[in-house]
Write an enzyme that holds these catalytic residues in place. Structure first.
Site, PDB file in Angstrom:
ATOM      1  N   HIS A   1      -9.630   1.853   0.894  1.00 60.94           N
ATOM      2  CA  HIS A   1      -9.488   0.732   1.815  1.00 60.94           C
ATOM      3  C   HIS A   1     -10.536   0.781   2.938  1.00 60.94           C
ATOM      4  O   HIS A   1     -10.210   0.584   4.111  1.00 60.94           O
ATOM      5  CB  HIS A   1      -8.083   0.723   2.416  1.00 60.94           C
TER       6      HIS A   1
ATOM      7  N   HIS B   1       0.810  -1.229   0.000  1.00 64.82           N
ATOM      8  CA  HIS B   1       0.000   0.000   0.000  1.00 64.82           C
ATOM      9  C   HIS B   1       0.839   1.273   0.000  1.00 64.82           C
ATOM     10  O   HIS B   1       0.540   2.240   0.693  1.00 64.82           O
ATOM     11  CB  HIS B   1      -0.951  -0.001   1.189  1.00 64.82           C
TER      12      HIS B   1
ATOM     13  N   GLU C   1     -11.485  -3.913  -2.570  1.00 68.21           N
ATOM     14  CA  GLU C   1     -10.624  -2.875  -3.130  1.00 68.21           C
ATOM     15  C   GLU C   1     -10.523  -3.041  -4.647  1.00 68.21           C
ATOM     16  O   GLU C   1      -9.932  -4.006  -5.137  1.00 68.21           O
ATOM     17  CB  GLU C   1      -9.236  -2.951  -2.502  1.00 68.21           C
TER      18      GLU C   1
END
Length: 382
Positions: free
Chosen positions: A210, A136, A348
């Site tokens: 997220h 991420h 996601e």
């Protein structure tokens, strides 16, 4: 029979009763102007603000820190509201403890193997924050940054435009990346996300959101009885570090087959080797539609107890379904409930994990003169 909120609103409006629907008076007014308040300060004194938005029966609170959706409230079949997004009630927890609750993710959503990739003959070493891999965007990805936020009202829509400029070399990524993300609440209560980015040097980009969902309400317990469907005939198996092996495996005959809606808990303990590796579902589904010019419906989540539904449309080729496997009881939500394994889930929209190292995957390369664009739409119902 389940009716979408869009259908209910249209019917009520035709009868001249829009203001009396369970979605509230925002239907008649075209939405309320976003309201700003101070949420807290970072250690260096930087102020973090919270914006409250409401439209079409959906209520949302967004932080300038990480573009975090702190709460998102929608009604159930009886018109009773609940926050369906996991999170915290104070800034310190988001800074020190958050597993990306509600955040904007970048520069690269999901994992890159060993935090390294080669582009145009140059190898770049990224921030490593997930074992030997980068996750991420690295240790200080976009969810740790304070974004510039501009509220807007356009016609019957309300929303926020969030901007952040990531310097060349930040977290190891090449190029100065200028990112703009627009959150829009429509008059039907849909939450639309439009992502844009430009760069002055060739780089890789994969932006996503997220949010941790529990349609029964934040802190209400397990999501294993939620029913999920995903329009995907294949998924990407992973190694022990949750990096795709490169295989596009068929879901048929496996616990990963969500082509027809089924309870999440039905197969989660089936003993499939991939479920054992990830402690549940934490995989990328290869959407049958592929990359598309406009958002297309790809997944539906439903909570039978409340009747709440979430439909997701996107132009992206992949969907990461994460079943909250690493929630371990050490985090407490704003309602005072402890988050345990499987108490929330993520959906996601994305390009595939580790695409920069997988030539057969759809490309995530962005070059100067190009504009990265992506759109995801969340439609709520009951």
């Amino acid at each position: 029979m389940e009716l979408s909120r869009r259908t209910v609103i249209a019917g009520a409006a035709a009868a001249g009763l829009a203001a009396a629907t369970t979605a509230g008076p925002a239907h008649a007014t075209g939405g309320r102007k976003p309201v700003k308040e101070l949420f807290g300060k970072l250690a260096d004194g930087t102020k973090v603000h919270r914006w409250s938005l409401e439209n079409g029966g959906t209520r949302m609170k967004v932080l300038s820190y990480g573009g975090v959706v702190q709460s998102l409230e929608i009604p159930d079949r009886r018109g009773r509201y609940a926050n369906v997004s996991a999170g915290f009630d104070d800034l310190d927890d988001y800074v020190a403890r958050s597993p990306h609750f509600g955040a904007l993710i970048g520069r690269y959503g999901n994992r890159i193997a060993k935090g390294r990739f080669t582009l145009d003959g140059t190898t770049y070493q990224l921030s490593v924050n997930d074992g030997e891999n980068s996750l991420h965007g690295g240790a200080l990805g976009f969810d740790y940054r304070v974004w510039d936020v501009e509220p807007f009202t356009e016609g019957s829509d309300v929303g926020l435009r969030l901007r952040y400029t990531s310097a060349d070399g930040e977290m190891g990524y090449p190029g100065t990346l200028k990112a703009k993300v627009t959150y829009t609440l429509t008059r039907f209560g849909d939450w639309r996300i439009d992502y844009e980015a430009t760069t002055d040097k060739a780089t890789v980009v994969n932006l996503t959101s997220h949010v941790y969902w529990n349609l029964a309400g934040e802190g209400s317990g397990t999501i294993e009885d939620h029913e999920l469907s995903i329009a995907a005939s294949r998924f990407t198996p992973t190694d022990a570090g949750l990096i795709p092996t490169g295989e596009l495996a068929k879901v048929a005959g496996t616990p990963f087959d969500f082509r027809r809606a089924k309870p999440i808990g039905r197969d989660i303990r089936a003993g499939h080797p991939q479920l054992v590796l990830a402690k549940g579902f934490d995989h990328n589904w290869v959407l049958d539609k592929g990359v598309t010019a406009r958002p297309e419906h790809i997944a539906t989540l439903r909570d039978p107890s409340s009747g709440r539904t979430l439909r997701i449309a996107t132009d992206q080729p992949g969907l990461q379904f994460y079943s909250g496997n690493f929630l371990d009881g050490t985090l407490t939500g704003p309602g005072g409930s402890v988050y345990r394994q499987g108490d929330a889930l993520c959906l996601e929209t994305q390009h595939f994990p580790d695409s920069p190292n997988q030539p057969s995957f759809p490309s995530t390369v962005l070059r100067p003169g190009q504009t990265y664009r992506s759109t995801t739409v969340h439609t709520f119902g009951a």
